[in-house]
Scaffold this motif. Structure first.
Motif, PDB file in Angstrom:
ATOM      1  N   TYR A  27      -7.613   0.224  -0.575  1.00  0.00           N
ATOM      2  CA  TYR A  27      -7.408   0.286   0.959  1.00  0.00           C
ATOM      3  C   TYR A  27      -7.498   1.683   1.543  1.00  0.00           C
ATOM      4  O   TYR A  27      -6.772   2.481   1.227  1.00  0.00           O
ATOM      5  CB  TYR A  27      -6.550  -0.700   1.506  1.00  0.00           C
ATOM      6  N   ASP A  28      -8.057   2.141   2.569  1.00  0.00           N
ATOM      7  CA  ASP A  28      -8.142   3.204   3.247  1.00  0.00           C
ATOM      8  C   ASP A  28      -6.484   3.384   4.047  1.00  0.00           C
ATOM      9  O   ASP A  28      -6.073   2.180   4.405  1.00  0.00           O
ATOM     10  CB  ASP A  28      -8.660   3.343   4.629  1.00  0.00           C
ATOM     11  N   THR A  29      -5.862   4.438   3.841  1.00  0.00           N
ATOM     12  CA  THR A  29      -4.505   4.511   4.440  1.00  0.00           C
ATOM     13  C   THR A  29      -4.440   6.033   4.829  1.00  0.00           C
ATOM     14  O   THR A  29      -5.040   6.947   4.383  1.00  0.00           O
ATOM     15  CB  THR A  29      -3.499   4.490   3.125  1.00  0.00           C
ATOM     16  N   SER A  72      -4.536   2.684  -4.027  1.00  0.00           N
ATOM     17  CA  SER A  72      -5.021   1.394  -3.606  1.00  0.00           C
ATOM     18  C   SER A  72      -6.485   1.366  -3.260  1.00  0.00           C
ATOM     19  O   SER A  72      -6.969   2.398  -3.255  1.00  0.00           O
ATOM     20  CB  SER A  72      -4.242   0.820  -2.368  1.00  0.00           C
ATOM     21  N   ILE A  88       0.880  -1.096  -0.059  1.00  0.00           N
ATOM     22  CA  ILE A  88      -0.111   0.023   0.112  1.00  0.00           C
ATOM     23  C   ILE A  88       0.790   1.109   0.153  1.00  0.00           C
ATOM     24  O   ILE A  88       1.711   1.279   1.015  1.00  0.00           O
ATOM     25  CB  ILE A  88      -0.766  -0.059   1.264  1.00  0.00           C
TER      26      ILE A  88
END
Length: 154
Positions: A114-116, A112, A81
């Motif tokens: 996905y939460d980052t 991505s 990520i």
């Protein structure tokens, strides 16, 4: 018809597990042995810690006293990520003394699914406190990895 306990242990013979040491070290089991009472069950936890962006697999061989060994196959995929910084370098250049503004734009993109969360270790008091605790706790000096709960964003 007599019920008996099931005693088991994790085989440490790597050649029977069928994967290299590098691959097998990415997976671990919460227990290496145990006893299951008749009619009962037990929960085993597996941990996966990838070191790269690829698919890993491993077989755990479980020896059962007075029984046939059992194989548990685990598989996991490591993903990266990363954030994109646009531009990747900032050069503010010369600024006159006492000028109250020197503004540049930096866009940060998460490509991505996905939460980052992005944070600065210099200004995160929780991170600084955790790092200080790890440095001062002697037990952490002799272990390769420590599992801690994931911090909630914010």
């Amino acid at each position: 018809n007599k019920e008996v306990n099931c005693d088991w242990n994790l085989s440490t013979r790597a050649e029977l597990a069928g994967s290299s040491d590098k691959e097998s070290s990415k997976f671990s089991m919460s227990q290496s042995s145990g006893q299951i009472l008749p009619g009962r069950k037990t929960l085993m936890e597996f941990t996966f810690t990838p070191s790269g962006e690829k698919v890993y697999q491993h077989r755990f061989l479980i020896n059962i006293d007075n029984g046939t060994p059992m194989t548990i196959q685990v598989k996991g995929q490591g993903i990266s990520i990363g954030l994109e910084f646009i531009p990747d370098k900032l050069n503010i250049g010369p600024v006159l003394p006492y000028n109250n503004k020197a503004i540049m734009r930096l866009d940060i993109k998460n490509p991505s699914e996905y939460d980052t969360e992005l944070y600065s270790t210099n200004f995160d008091s929780d991170y600084l406190r955790d790092e200080e605790m790890i440095r001062n706790y002697d037990e952490f000096q002799n272990v390769d990895m420590v599992f801690v709960p994931v911090r909630q964003p914010g």
